[in-house]
Design an enzyme around this catalytic site. Structure first.
Site, short mmCIF file in Angstrom:
data_model
loop_
_atom_site.label_atom_id
_atom_site.label_comp_id
_atom_site.label_asym_id
_atom_site.label_seq_id
_atom_site.Cartn_x
_atom_site.Cartn_y
_atom_site.Cartn_z
N LYS A 160 0.81 -1.22 0.00
CA LYS A 160 0.00 0.00 0.00
C LYS A 160 0.84 1.27 0.00
CE LYS A 160 -4.45 -1.77 1.11
NZ LYS A 160 -5.49 -2.08 2.07
N ARG B 248 -3.26 -10.04 4.85
CA ARG B 248 -3.65 -10.21 3.43
C ARG B 248 -2.53 -9.65 2.57
NH1 ARG B 248 -5.75 -7.00 -0.50
NH2 ARG B 248 -7.34 -7.85 -1.88
#
Ligand code: PMM
Length: 298
Positions: free
Chosen positions: A225, A265
């Site tokens: 991210k 994840r």
């Protein structure tokens, strides 16, 4: 509250003795970080099986990009992308999670063998979602979400990001419970990067204990991210591209596992599988040491 209190077990899923590894299969041409690479059924199923071979405990299949500014795909297209991949992986014995905001996709994916519904909107995008998941008796990931992001990160203003995310997640959990999903099937997720900047994401990671205190297993999805790009770039530098953030992702996996996360994840599984194993070994050493100390005190 003890560190492991949030790990717990999710009814309807296997139980792991450490933080679980959720591998990501994005069946999208435009995903945030691996878009386009696995955009057909055969490749996507193969990629999911590769992730399992590398150590993924479950595989999260999504057909719609959730990155800021992404346009929504229509229902027929999402079904076409997701269902054959879910079926293909489930038929190979893989524990499959479906990443969708649509009740119809969740229902069809569960019928095709998915074991878990991962909704980044926490049931807010589609009013049919919670009743559908409740009727199927499936576990549900409730992510912190402040709506679709049109025109940038517009809903990311916080006075106290940890308190607000915890309160808003608590409210969503109440709604999910009221909708008939049982408490032992609810997983919570801080929604890193969703209406949050790098500082917000880091503070949330620093306070996973506050999320664990909600009393549900916690899923952490930091993989590749933006905030990791910012950390790696430093104050002045240019962030490395998404695919050069996997070592940083594995570092977050170790931290999250150590803090008591139920699962992480990730797109690249191998390093994270090692990270959660190391975290487990450290936990084991601490437990052994604690038991010895207790024995000695008697
Ligand atoms: N982030 C993305 C997609 N799905 N699901 C959960 N539960 N939590 C997340 O933070 C999350 C998610 C976006 O990342 P990707 O497009 O790189 O997969």
């Amino acid at each position: 509250m003890s560190k492991q209190s949030g790990r717990g077990r999710v009814a309807g899923l296997p139980e792991w003795d450490r933080c679980a590894v959720m591998g990501v299969v994005n069946v999208t041409p435009d995903s945030f970080s691996d878009g386009g690479r696995f955009f057909d059924t055969t490749n996507a199923v193969k990629h999911g099986l590769d992730l399992v071979a590398e150590g993924a405990d479950l595989v999260d299949v999504g057909g719609e990009s959730t990155r800021p500014g992404a346009t929504r795909v229509d229902e027929a297209e999402e079904l076409k992308r997701v269902i054959p991949v879910v079926r293909g992986l489930a038929s190979e014995g893989v524990t499959v999670s479906v990443d969708t905001m649509r009740a119809s996709v969740a229902e069809r994916a569960l019928a095709a063998g998915a074991a878990l519904v991962n909704d980044v909107s926490g049931g807010l995008a589609d009013p049919e979602m919670i009743p559908a998941v409740a009727a199927a008796g499936a576990p549900f990931v409730v992510m912190h979400w402040r709506g679709f992001l049109e025109g940038g990160n517009v809903k990311g203003a916080y006075d106290d990001v940890v308190a607000e995310v915890v309160d808003e997640l608590h409210a969503r959990v109440e709604a999910v419970l009221a909708g008939g999903i049982t408490a032992d099937r609810i997983v919570v997720d801080p929604g890193l990067g969703f209406s949050k900047d790098a500082e917000h994401d880091l503070v949330l990671l620093a306070h996973l204990d506050r999320l664990l205190a909600l009393g549900h297993p916690v899923l952490v999805a930091a993989s590749r991210k933006r905030f990791l790009g910012r950390v790696l770039a430093g104050p002045e530098g240019a962030p490395p591209p998404a695919r050069e953030r996997d070592a940083a992702t594995a570092a977050v996996s170790a931290l999250a596992a150590h803090a008591g996360a139920w699962a992480v994840r990730v797109h690249e599984v191998r390093a994270t599988a090692d990270a959660v194993q190391v975290a487990r070994a450290v936990e084991g050493a601490r437990a052994t040491e604690g038991a010895r100390a207790a024995e000695g005190a008697r």
